[in-house]
Design an enzyme around this catalytic site. Structure first.
Site, PDB file in Angstrom:
ATOM      1  N   ASP A 222     -48.107 -12.679  -7.624  1.00  0.00           N
ATOM      2  CA  ASP A 222     -48.528 -12.697  -6.860  1.00  0.00           C
ATOM      3  C   ASP A 222     -48.500 -14.528  -6.675  1.00  0.00           C
ATOM      4  OD1 ASP A 222     -49.639 -12.680  -4.417  1.00  0.00           O
ATOM      5  OD2 ASP A 222     -50.809 -11.179  -4.426  1.00  0.00           O
ATOM      6  N   GLU A 224     -49.662 -15.373  -3.683  1.00  0.00           N
ATOM      7  CA  GLU A 224     -49.612 -15.233  -1.466  1.00  0.00           C
ATOM      8  C   GLU A 224     -48.398 -15.482  -0.616  1.00  0.00           C
ATOM      9  OE1 GLU A 224     -51.228 -13.445   0.348  1.00  0.00           O
ATOM     10  OE2 GLU A 224     -53.236 -14.463  -0.174  1.00  0.00           O
ATOM     11  N   GLY A 297     -55.456 -11.128  -2.565  1.00  0.00           N
ATOM     12  CA  GLY A 297     -56.439 -12.499  -1.916  1.00  0.00           C
ATOM     13  C   GLY A 297     -57.078 -11.828  -0.584  1.00  0.00           C
ATOM     14  N   ASP A 298     -56.112 -11.410   0.003  1.00  0.00           N
ATOM     15  CA  ASP A 298     -57.044 -11.038   1.591  1.00  0.00           C
ATOM     16  C   ASP A 298     -57.907 -10.377   1.390  1.00  0.00           C
ATOM     17  OD1 ASP A 298     -55.005  -9.788   1.060  1.00  0.00           O
ATOM     18  OD2 ASP A 298     -54.240  -9.641   3.091  1.00  0.00           O
ATOM     19  N   HIS A 417     -56.321  16.490  -3.369  1.00  0.00           N
ATOM     20  CA  HIS A 417     -57.289  16.052  -1.616  1.00  0.00           C
ATOM     21  C   HIS A 417     -56.641  14.733  -0.846  1.00  0.00           C
ATOM     22  CE1 HIS A 417     -57.005  12.005  -3.879  1.00  0.00           C
ATOM     23  NE2 HIS A 417     -56.813  12.406  -5.176  1.00  0.00           N
ATOM     24  N   PHE A 420     -59.950  12.526   1.425  1.00  0.00           N
ATOM     25  CA  PHE A 420     -61.393  12.827   0.588  1.00  0.00           C
ATOM     26  C   PHE A 420     -61.816  14.161   0.903  1.00  0.00           C
ATOM     27  CE2 PHE A 420     -61.521   8.118   0.424  1.00  0.00           C
ATOM     28  CZ  PHE A 420     -60.766   8.002  -0.996  1.00  0.00           C
ATOM     29  N   ASP A 436     -52.660  12.775  -6.124  1.00  0.00           N
ATOM     30  CA  ASP A 436     -53.666  14.412  -5.212  1.00  0.00           C
ATOM     31  C   ASP A 436     -54.293  15.156  -5.838  1.00  0.00           C
ATOM     32  OD1 ASP A 436     -53.777  11.456  -4.386  1.00  0.00           O
ATOM     33  OD2 ASP A 436     -52.797  12.592  -2.132  1.00  0.00           O
ATOM     34  N   HIS A 463     -69.205  21.186  -2.843  1.00  0.00           N
ATOM     35  CA  HIS A 463     -68.885  21.688  -1.535  1.00  0.00           C
ATOM     36  C   HIS A 463     -70.446  21.371  -1.214  1.00  0.00           C
ATOM     37  CE1 HIS A 463     -72.664  24.380  -2.612  1.00  0.00           C
ATOM     38  NE2 HIS A 463     -72.031  23.981  -4.143  1.00  0.00           N
ATOM     39  N   LEU A 468     -65.146  21.833   0.233  1.00  0.00           N
ATOM     40  CA  LEU A 468     -64.731  21.487  -0.645  1.00  0.00           C
ATOM     41  C   LEU A 468     -64.103  20.307  -0.424  1.00  0.00           C
ATOM     42  CD1 LEU A 468     -65.386  22.236  -3.432  1.00  0.00           C
ATOM     43  CD2 LEU A 468     -65.392  23.609  -1.912  1.00  0.00           C
ATOM     44  N   ASP A 488     -74.263  20.856  -6.600  1.00  0.00           N
ATOM     45  CA  ASP A 488     -73.188  21.108  -5.637  1.00  0.00           C
ATOM     46  C   ASP A 488     -71.549  20.711  -6.888  1.00  0.00           C
ATOM     47  OD1 ASP A 488     -74.528  21.542  -3.871  1.00  0.00           O
ATOM     48  OD2 ASP A 488     -74.135  19.226  -2.523  1.00  0.00           O
TER      49      ASP A 488
END
Ligand SMILES: *[C@@H]1O[C@H](CO)[C@@H](O)[C@H](O)[C@H]1NC(C)=O
Ligand SMILES: *[C@@H]1O[C@H](CO)[C@@H](O)[C@H](O)[C@H]1NC(C)=O
Ligand SMILES: *[C@@H]1O[C@H](CO)[C@@H](O)[C@H](O)[C@H]1NC(C)=O
Length: 498
Positions: A222, A224, A297-298, A417, A420, A436, A463, A468, A488
């Site tokens: 990288d 940039e 970098g950003d 998920h 989330f 996932d 939970h 969930l 939980d």
């Protein structure tokens, strides 16, 4: 272990005084000393016995310094395991072993701010990347999207057109095509200041700029405003797709030459994938000398990867020096370690998962359509409800050490998920779905079993208001609340109702 190390180094005919050397002793002997040296797995100097990294635990927000078992040795992972028992732990500092104080900490906000990023990047779980080195357990840094480490104000790191070398040992199987899983030299402003303002190792299969042969993943640089595999932002067929579990990635640059090198960190030697002039527009570099891990970098932080060790040097290391460093890495003996602990799960068996939080212990993980929730289930429940609360254990779609949970009443659909939130979705065969839908059981934080997301190891089946989630202890969402977190996320797993 010692005789093995001597033998491996002897085979590459390394000078005798360096036989017990660490990577940074080897770079120093080549007149290209490390100016930053980071590793959560081992000391990178034979004499180093200071802190490798710091861990903070969720239960009381206290920290512990993890040091090598002996000078020059492997990290004391057992100290972390004891400290983190019955709670969650995050890696808060990755120390610079060079003496320059270039320690990596939670990356600050930058020019790029993704949809679910607010302010500082996330910290890595302390247990997402277990390995062994010469049989000793250690942990790498598992970078999920949104996770990043950085130091902007460094000492000794190359700036402008000054020469430097870099290597990193990464998990060659943990990557994606987003920007940018990097380790190396970046902007001090956390913003994109233009071509040539970075010189970092990239690992993954992003094809937005350059790429290598096949479908990736590749080691690139990288620099940039672009990932480069060679002379241009196009395809360098000399930069191969890699499938090693442990990869040594090397990038180095000086005024009129730069190189990409790589190999299997667990055996063999390095190959040169590019060595030659810099791309047009990059013949003069404007390196700024901050250090990033896991981000661009950003602060572009959509990528994923795992970091075990790496350095930045001053000066352009010789191939011979890097070849000796590779021999040292191989001799360190990286091997995989189990991601799973606690009560065993049996592939192809049907299970039901009961909440253990006081007041909720009659509730089981079930689904209503795509919504994954908890419902009260018992032996007199309807067959339909019993099936909704029963899950077939499958080998993890995204990692065979862990597991996926297929619905008994909707075969082909799995708990995954998404933002989330856990939901039941048909397996669409993509790498994203596989990852996932993969969860790693561990001894429950209070009792039974806790189910950790493979791809976001700070997150567990939790939970919250009977729904969930993949929740992190003390994260930014309401369902990440610390109150009752440990209970939980602890489940009593039994054979399935159906
Ligand atoms: C990266 O690799 C994954 C897994 O093979 C693939 O699904 C994805 O399309 C690739 N990305 C690009 C940009 O080629
Ligand atoms: C390293 O090896 C490559 C490939 O053989 C070569 O092109 C390059 O000039 C070498 N670099 C040094 C500094 O010897
Ligand atoms: C800690 O976790 C273990 C494993 O789940 C459990 O047996 C033990 O009771 C827990 N201790 C506390 C104090 O919660």
């Amino acid at each position: 272990m010692f005789s093995r190390r001597h033998l491996a180094l002897g085979l590459v005919a390394l000078a005798a005084p360096l036989v017990s050397a660490g990577p940074c002793d080897i770079y120093a002997a080549g007149d290209t000393p490390c100016v930053a040296a980071h590793s959560t797995t081992r000391a990178l100097y034979s004499a180093y016995s200071g802190s490798l990294y710091q861990v903070e635990r969720g239960s009381d927000s206290t920290t512990i310094e993890i040091v090598p078992l002996s000078a020059g040795g492997v990290a004391d992972a057992a100290a972390q395991d004891t400290f983190c028992a019955n709670t969650t732990c995050l890696i808060t500092i990755i120390y610079d072993q060079s003496g320059n104080g270039n320690h990596l900490t939670q990356a600050p906000p930058g020019g790029w701010d993704g949809p679910d990023v607010d302010g500082y990047d996330n910290l890595a779980s302390a247990i997402g990347a277990p390995v062994t080195l010469g049989g000793q357990k250690a942990y790498g840094v598992f970078i999920s999207p949104g996770t990043g480490y950085r130091i902007d104000d460094t000492t000794g790191v190359a700036t402008g057109n000054e020469p430097e070398g870099l290597y990193a040992v990464v998990d060659g199987t943990h990557y994606n095509d987003a920007c940018c899983y990097d380790y190396g030299n970046a902007e001090t402003s956390n913003t994109d200041t233009g071509a040539g303002h970075m010189e970092a190792i990239y690992y993954g299969n992003c094809t937005d700029w350059g790429s290598g042969a096949g479908s990736g993943p590749w080691i690139m640089a990288d620099l940039e405003d672009g990932l480069f595999s060679g002379l241009s932002a196009g395809v360098n067929t000399g930069d191969p797709s890699l499938s090693y579990r442990f990869v040594t990635a090397v990038v180095k640059g000086e005024a009129d030459e730069w190189s990409i090198r790589g190999g299997n960190a667990a055996s063999g030697t390095l190959s040169t994938f590019y060595s030659g002039p810099r791309p047009s527009g990059y013949t003069t570099m404007y390196k700024e000398g901050s250090i990033i891990l896991g981000i661009g970098g950003d602060n572009s932080n959509s990528a994923q990867g795992t970091f075990y060790e790496g350095v930045l040097t001053s000066g352009y290391p010789s191939n011979a020096t890097e070849d000796s460093v590779q021999a040292n890495i191989v001799a360190a003996g990286y091997e995989t370690a189990s991601l799973v602990s606690g009560p065993a799960l049996t592939v192809d068996s049907s299970i039901s998962m009961r909440a253990t939080t006081a007041g909720y212990t009659t509730r089981y993980i079930a689904h209503t359509g795509a919504t994954v929730n908890t419902q009260v289930v018992d032996s007199s429940s309807s067959t339909a409800l019993k099936e909704e609360a029963s899950w077939t254990v499958r080998t993890g779609l995204g990692n065979s050490d862990c597991f996926s949970f297929e619905s008994v009443d909707t075969p082909g659909s799995y708990i995954r998920h998404y933002d989330f939130v856990l939901q039941l979705d048909a397996n669409d065969g993509t790498k994203q779905f596989f990852e996932d839908a993969t969860f790693c059981p561990q001894a429950g934080l209070t009792t039974g079993t806790s189910l950790r997301s493979w791809s976001y190891p700070t997150r567990y089946f939790r939970h919250y208001d009977d729904i969930l989630y993949a929740a992190s202890n003390g994260g930014v969402q309401t369902f990440d609340a610390t109150a009752s977190f440990n209970a939980d996320v602890s489940w009593a797993i039994s054979s399935g109702f159906a």
